[in-house]
Design a protein around this motif. Structure first.
Motif, PDB file in Angstrom:
ATOM      1  N   ASN A  47      -8.044 -46.462  73.740  1.00 28.55           N
ATOM      2  CA  ASN A  47      -9.167 -46.638  72.829  1.00 28.55           C
ATOM      3  C   ASN A  47     -10.196 -45.542  73.006  1.00 28.55           C
ATOM      4  N   ILE A  48     -10.913 -45.303  71.927  1.00 25.79           N
ATOM      5  CA  ILE A  48     -12.056 -44.393  71.923  1.00 25.79           C
ATOM      6  C   ILE A  48     -13.274 -45.243  71.595  1.00 25.79           C
ATOM      7  N   THR A  49     -14.294 -45.141  72.428  1.00 26.77           N
ATOM      8  CA  THR A  49     -15.524 -45.887  72.180  1.00 26.77           C
ATOM      9  C   THR A  49     -16.702 -44.925  72.102  1.00 26.77           C
ATOM     10  N   ILE A  50     -17.707 -45.321  71.339  1.00 31.42           N
ATOM     11  CA  ILE A  50     -18.964 -44.573  71.274  1.00 31.42           C
ATOM     12  C   ILE A  50     -20.099 -45.545  71.556  1.00 31.42           C
ATOM     13  N   THR A  51     -20.957 -45.167  72.497  1.00 31.06           N
ATOM     14  CA  THR A  51     -22.173 -45.923  72.783  1.00 31.06           C
ATOM     15  C   THR A  51     -23.342 -44.951  72.764  1.00 31.06           C
ATOM     16  N   GLY A  52     -24.542 -45.491  72.632  1.00 35.05           N
ATOM     17  CA  GLY A  52     -25.725 -44.635  72.614  1.00 35.05           C
ATOM     18  C   GLY A  52     -26.943 -45.352  73.152  1.00 35.05           C
ATOM     19  N   ARG A  53     -27.850 -44.558  73.728  1.00 39.80           N
ATOM     20  CA  ARG A  53     -29.114 -45.065  74.274  1.00 39.80           C
ATOM     21  C   ARG A  53     -30.195 -44.026  74.007  1.00 39.80           C
ATOM     22  N   THR A  54     -31.440 -44.469  74.035  1.00 44.40           N
ATOM     23  CA  THR A  54     -32.553 -43.538  73.908  1.00 44.40           C
ATOM     24  C   THR A  54     -33.242 -43.377  75.256  1.00 44.40           C
ATOM     25  N   HIS A  55     -33.875 -42.212  75.435  1.00 42.97           N
ATOM     26  CA  HIS A  55     -34.620 -41.903  76.652  1.00 42.97           C
ATOM     27  C   HIS A  55     -35.922 -41.235  76.243  1.00 42.97           C
ATOM     28  N   GLU A  56     -37.020 -41.691  76.812  1.00 41.16           N
ATOM     29  CA  GLU A  56     -38.312 -41.040  76.593  1.00 41.16           C
ATOM     30  C   GLU A  56     -38.433 -39.864  77.548  1.00 41.16           C
ATOM     31  N   GLN A 132     -37.825 -39.454  66.048  1.00 41.50           N
ATOM     32  CA  GLN A 132     -38.840 -39.821  67.040  1.00 41.50           C
ATOM     33  C   GLN A 132     -39.128 -38.625  67.943  1.00 41.50           C
ATOM     34  N   ARG A 133     -40.266 -38.018  67.773  1.00 40.00           N
ATOM     35  CA  ARG A 133     -40.632 -36.836  68.571  1.00 40.00           C
ATOM     36  C   ARG A 133     -40.690 -37.201  70.059  1.00 40.00           C
ATOM     37  N   GLY A 134     -40.100 -36.353  70.907  1.00 40.52           N
ATOM     38  CA  GLY A 134     -40.130 -36.567  72.349  1.00 40.52           C
ATOM     39  C   GLY A 134     -39.071 -37.530  72.856  1.00 40.52           C
ATOM     40  N   GLU A 135     -38.243 -38.033  71.969  1.00 41.93           N
ATOM     41  CA  GLU A 135     -37.204 -38.977  72.381  1.00 41.93           C
ATOM     42  C   GLU A 135     -35.854 -38.272  72.407  1.00 41.93           C
ATOM     43  N   LEU A 136     -35.121 -38.492  73.498  1.00 43.50           N
ATOM     44  CA  LEU A 136     -33.765 -37.970  73.614  1.00 43.50           C
ATOM     45  C   LEU A 136     -32.776 -39.091  73.353  1.00 43.50           C
ATOM     46  N   VAL A 137     -31.654 -38.740  72.756  1.00 41.27           N
ATOM     47  CA  VAL A 137     -30.592 -39.698  72.475  1.00 41.27           C
ATOM     48  C   VAL A 137     -29.385 -39.320  73.320  1.00 41.27           C
ATOM     49  N   GLU A 138     -28.913 -40.285  74.107  1.00 39.99           N
ATOM     50  CA  GLU A 138     -27.691 -40.107  74.889  1.00 39.99           C
ATOM     51  C   GLU A 138     -26.546 -40.718  74.095  1.00 39.99           C
ATOM     52  N   ILE A 139     -25.513 -39.935  73.878  1.00 40.62           N
ATOM     53  CA  ILE A 139     -24.300 -40.417  73.218  1.00 40.62           C
ATOM     54  C   ILE A 139     -23.166 -40.293  74.225  1.00 40.62           C
ATOM     55  N   GLU A 140     -22.430 -41.378  74.416  1.00 41.45           N
ATOM     56  CA  GLU A 140     -21.270 -41.357  75.303  1.00 41.45           C
ATOM     57  C   GLU A 140     -20.031 -41.695  74.484  1.00 41.45           C
ATOM     58  N   VAL A 141     -19.095 -40.760  74.471  1.00 43.39           N
ATOM     59  CA  VAL A 141     -17.819 -40.954  73.787  1.00 43.39           C
ATOM     60  C   VAL A 141     -16.756 -41.002  74.874  1.00 43.39           C
ATOM     61  N   ALA A 142     -15.969 -42.070  74.902  1.00 46.84           N
ATOM     62  CA  ALA A 142     -14.991 -42.233  75.988  1.00 46.84           C
ATOM     63  C   ALA A 142     -13.607 -42.559  75.435  1.00 46.84           C
ATOM     64  N   LEU A 143     -12.624 -41.917  76.029  1.00 47.85           N
ATOM     65  CA  LEU A 143     -11.214 -42.246  75.795  1.00 47.85           C
ATOM     66  C   LEU A 143     -10.732 -42.970  77.038  1.00 47.85           C
ATOM     67  N   THR A 144     -10.168 -44.164  76.859  1.00 50.81           N
ATOM     68  CA  THR A 144      -9.621 -44.931  77.977  1.00 50.81           C
ATOM     69  C   THR A 144      -8.170 -45.261  77.666  1.00 50.81           C
ATOM     70  N   ALA A 145      -7.299 -45.027  78.660  1.00 46.01           N
ATOM     71  CA  ALA A 145      -5.867 -45.294  78.503  1.00 46.01           C
ATOM     72  C   ALA A 145      -5.257 -45.526  79.881  1.00 46.01           C
ATOM     73  N   LYS A 146      -4.073 -46.156  79.901  1.00 45.77           N
ATOM     74  CA  LYS A 146      -3.324 -46.198  81.156  1.00 45.77           C
ATOM     75  C   LYS A 146      -3.040 -44.753  81.540  1.00 45.77           C
ATOM     76  N   THR A 147      -2.997 -44.482  82.840  1.00 46.78           N
ATOM     77  CA  THR A 147      -2.756 -43.100  83.266  1.00 46.78           C
ATOM     78  C   THR A 147      -1.449 -42.562  82.681  1.00 46.78           C
ATOM     79  N   SER A 148      -0.471 -43.430  82.498  1.00 43.29           N
ATOM     80  CA  SER A 148       0.817 -42.997  81.923  1.00 43.29           C
ATOM     81  C   SER A 148       0.705 -42.672  80.433  1.00 43.29           C
ATOM     82  N   GLN A 149      -0.370 -43.091  79.766  1.00 38.84           N
ATOM     83  CA  GLN A 149      -0.553 -42.854  78.337  1.00 38.84           C
ATOM     84  C   GLN A 149      -1.444 -41.642  78.045  1.00 38.84           C
TER      85      GLN A 149
END
Length: 177
Positions: A47-56, A132-149
């Motif tokens: 699977n591929i997932t995308i999550t995000g958070r903000t940081h001041e 939003q001025r001064g706000e950073l956005v963290e985006i995390e994109v992850a691929l997860t699989a069995k090591t054999s995949q």
């Protein structure tokens, strides 16, 4: 309840992948989940997932990468960092001038009552929030699989990353996360 992203992104899944509701895919905090259709029913679906958070203010990419590993340890189990590399815009050319880190992890997880070794490749980047001025956005994109995949889906993940970009007004509702 599925998560949301602080900035909309345009996503294009490679052929052979399909979007899935995050809650039903077992990733309730993700804003987007893509599943590898050919692997469904094989004990674990890559699977591929995308999550995000903000940081001041400011945020360190290395600190964000460490926090991601710590969250996995708290929620999944044993996690080993295999490799961590800072990257520029060449990894995801659609995300202009976005600094990032790619980290590869080995995860010992319990999946449906069975111990399983998973590999995860994460792309973590920081964007300036244009709204939003001064706000950073963290985006995390992850691929997860069995090591054999992993070898079977890693190229698809790279293709996915190369097409990822901020969504413009005309892209809302058309492949946007």
């Amino acid at each position: 309840m599925a998560g949301t992203l602080p900035v909309p992104l345009h996503v294009e899944l490679p052929q052979g992948w399909e979007a899935a509701p995050p809650d039903k895919a077992g990733a309730p905090h993700a804003a987007f989940v893509g599943l590898h259709k050919a692997s469904q029913g094989q004990g674990f679906t890559p699977n591929i997932t995308i999550t995000g958070r903000t940081h001041e203010g400011s945020a360190s990419l290395h600190r964000l990468a460490e926090e991601s590993v710590q969250r996995l340890r708290e929620n999944v189990g044993s996690v080993a960092l295999v490799k961590r590399t800072e990257v520029g815009t060449s990894t995801a050319p659609g995300l202009v001038e976005a600094p990032g880190i790619v980290q590869n992890l080995r995860i010992q997880a319990d999946v449906n009552g069975q111990p399983m070794e998973l590999g995860q490749s994460q792309f973590i980047l920081l964007l300036q929030n244009e709204q939003q001025r001064g706000e950073l956005v963290e985006i995390e994109v992850a691929l997860t699989a069995k090591t054999s995949q992993l070898d079977d889906v890693l190229e698809d993940f790279q293709t996915f990353l190369s097409a990822l970009r901020p969504a413009g007004p005309s892209q809302e509702g058309d492949g946007s996360a």
